[in-house]
Design a protein around this motif. Sequence first.
Motif, mmCIF file in Angstrom:
data_model
loop_
_atom_site.group_PDB
_atom_site.id
_atom_site.type_symbol
_atom_site.label_atom_id
_atom_site.label_comp_id
_atom_site.label_asym_id
_atom_site.label_seq_id
_atom_site.Cartn_x
_atom_site.Cartn_y
_atom_site.Cartn_z
ATOM 1 N N VAL A 190 16.377 28.796 41.930
ATOM 2 C CA VAL A 190 17.385 30.047 41.188
ATOM 3 C C VAL A 190 18.363 28.943 40.402
ATOM 4 O O VAL A 190 18.083 28.254 39.599
ATOM 5 C CB VAL A 190 18.903 29.063 42.819
ATOM 6 N N ILE A 191 18.276 29.899 38.930
ATOM 7 C CA ILE A 191 19.460 29.183 37.914
ATOM 8 C C ILE A 191 20.975 28.793 37.884
ATOM 9 O O ILE A 191 20.948 28.377 37.082
ATOM 10 C CB ILE A 191 19.072 30.330 37.063
ATOM 11 N N GLY A 192 21.452 29.892 38.642
ATOM 12 C CA GLY A 192 22.939 29.790 38.945
ATOM 13 C C GLY A 192 23.741 31.121 39.624
ATOM 14 O O GLY A 192 23.177 31.834 40.045
ATOM 15 N N GLY A 193 24.618 31.217 38.462
ATOM 16 C CA GLY A 193 25.183 32.061 38.839
ATOM 17 C C GLY A 193 26.067 32.505 37.844
ATOM 18 O O GLY A 193 26.097 31.782 36.659
ATOM 19 N N GLU A 194 26.468 33.671 37.222
ATOM 20 C CA GLU A 194 26.607 34.665 36.638
ATOM 21 C C GLU A 194 28.117 35.538 36.388
ATOM 22 O O GLU A 194 28.473 36.193 37.448
ATOM 23 C CB GLU A 194 26.228 35.380 35.446
ATOM 24 N N ALA A 195 29.022 35.116 35.937
ATOM 25 C CA ALA A 195 30.654 36.389 36.077
ATOM 26 C C ALA A 195 30.071 37.432 35.364
ATOM 27 O O ALA A 195 29.618 37.378 33.732
ATOM 28 C CB ALA A 195 32.122 35.774 35.229
ATOM 29 N N CYS A 196 30.489 38.629 35.115
ATOM 30 C CA CYS A 196 29.990 39.734 34.662
ATOM 31 C C CYS A 196 31.007 40.691 34.610
ATOM 32 O O CYS A 196 31.623 40.702 36.211
ATOM 33 C CB CYS A 196 28.442 40.625 35.507
ATOM 34 N N MET A 197 31.069 42.025 34.494
ATOM 35 C CA MET A 197 31.947 42.778 34.787
ATOM 36 C C MET A 197 31.606 44.552 34.135
ATOM 37 O O MET A 197 30.863 44.099 33.068
ATOM 38 C CB MET A 197 33.212 43.531 33.851
ATOM 39 N N TRP A 198 31.733 45.272 34.499
ATOM 40 C CA TRP A 198 31.026 46.740 34.480
ATOM 41 C C TRP A 198 32.193 47.233 32.871
ATOM 42 O O TRP A 198 33.367 47.322 33.666
ATOM 43 C CB TRP A 198 31.758 47.954 35.094
ATOM 44 N N ILE A 256 36.193 33.861 45.419
ATOM 45 C CA ILE A 256 34.984 33.367 44.050
ATOM 46 C C ILE A 256 34.527 31.850 44.261
ATOM 47 O O ILE A 256 33.371 32.491 44.497
ATOM 48 C CB ILE A 256 35.734 34.191 43.476
ATOM 49 N N TYR A 257 35.246 31.019 44.165
ATOM 50 C CA TYR A 257 35.421 29.972 43.593
ATOM 51 C C TYR A 257 34.442 29.529 44.990
ATOM 52 O O TYR A 257 34.148 28.556 44.973
ATOM 53 C CB TYR A 257 36.479 28.806 43.223
ATOM 54 N N MET A 258 34.638 29.819 46.256
ATOM 55 C CA MET A 258 33.629 29.516 46.919
ATOM 56 C C MET A 258 32.632 29.100 47.161
ATOM 57 O O MET A 258 31.768 28.896 48.222
ATOM 58 C CB MET A 258 34.711 29.574 48.333
ATOM 59 N N VAL A 259 32.009 30.617 46.433
ATOM 60 C CA VAL A 259 30.487 31.361 46.928
ATOM 61 C C VAL A 259 29.724 29.938 46.161
ATOM 62 O O VAL A 259 29.657 29.928 45.187
ATOM 63 C CB VAL A 259 30.250 32.774 45.222
ATOM 64 N N ASP A 260 28.514 29.622 46.283
ATOM 65 C CA ASP A 260 27.418 28.725 46.259
ATOM 66 C C ASP A 260 26.037 29.188 46.045
ATOM 67 O O ASP A 260 25.559 30.263 47.461
ATOM 68 C CB ASP A 260 27.349 27.730 47.416
ATOM 69 N N PRO A 270 28.699 38.597 44.033
ATOM 70 C CA PRO A 270 30.541 37.944 44.069
ATOM 71 C C PRO A 270 30.931 37.485 43.031
ATOM 72 O O PRO A 270 32.639 37.648 43.215
ATOM 73 C CB PRO A 270 29.780 36.276 45.169
ATOM 74 N N TRP A 271 30.906 37.861 41.277
ATOM 75 C CA TRP A 271 31.632 37.459 40.720
ATOM 76 C C TRP A 271 31.641 38.717 39.647
ATOM 77 O O TRP A 271 31.704 38.583 38.462
ATOM 78 C CB TRP A 271 31.005 36.825 39.356
ATOM 79 N N TYR A 272 32.425 39.233 40.478
ATOM 80 C CA TYR A 272 32.184 41.065 39.282
ATOM 81 C C TYR A 272 34.030 40.177 38.386
ATOM 82 O O TYR A 272 34.963 41.174 40.303
ATOM 83 C CB TYR A 272 31.518 42.083 39.366
ATOM 84 N N LEU A 273 34.306 40.423 37.614
ATOM 85 C CA LEU A 273 35.656 40.600 37.244
ATOM 86 C C LEU A 273 36.958 41.865 37.300
ATOM 87 O O LEU A 273 37.776 41.911 37.136
ATOM 88 C CB LEU A 273 36.115 40.093 35.661
ATOM 89 N N ASN A 274 35.730 42.872 37.102
ATOM 90 C CA ASN A 274 36.622 44.214 37.219
ATOM 91 C C ASN A 274 36.781 44.009 38.991
ATOM 92 O O ASN A 274 37.784 45.246 38.794
ATOM 93 C CB ASN A 274 35.641 45.121 36.776
ATOM 94 N N HIS A 275 36.297 43.569 39.358
ATOM 95 C CA HIS A 275 37.135 43.751 40.926
ATOM 96 C C HIS A 275 37.545 42.344 40.881
ATOM 97 O O HIS A 275 38.754 42.536 42.641
ATOM 98 C CB HIS A 275 35.417 43.080 42.318
#
Length: 91
Positions: free
Chosen positions: A70-78, A52-56, A37-42
Motif C-alpha cells: 500500500v503506497i498510501g492515500g490520495e485526496a481527489c475531486m471530480w 475522513i480523518y479516521m480512515v486508515d 474515502p477522500w473525494y473533496l467534492n463529497h
Amino acid sequence: VRPDTVIQVWREETPVHYMKEMELITKAGFRALLSAPWYLNHITYGPDWSEIYMVDPLEFKGSPQQKALVIGGEACMWGEYVDSTNLAPRL
C-alpha cells in the motif's frame, strides 16, 4: 497487467467495499493507492471531516506483505462539480 502497476482504488462500494478491494489487489501482488474515502467534492463541511480523518488505508484484512504494497492515500475531486465559487473552500 504489468507486475509493476499501481492500482488506484477510487470507487466506494461498487462492486465491493474499498477495503475489500485493497485486500484483493494486494493479495494479487499489486501496489495500491486508496482514494475512495477522500473525494473533496463529497465534503459537506460538517461532521464528515472526522470520518475522513479516521480512515486508515491499512485497515483491511491482509498479511504484513500485503500491507507493505500500500503506497498510501490520495485526496481527489471530480472537476465537473467544481467551479470558481466552490474550488478554494474545498482545498
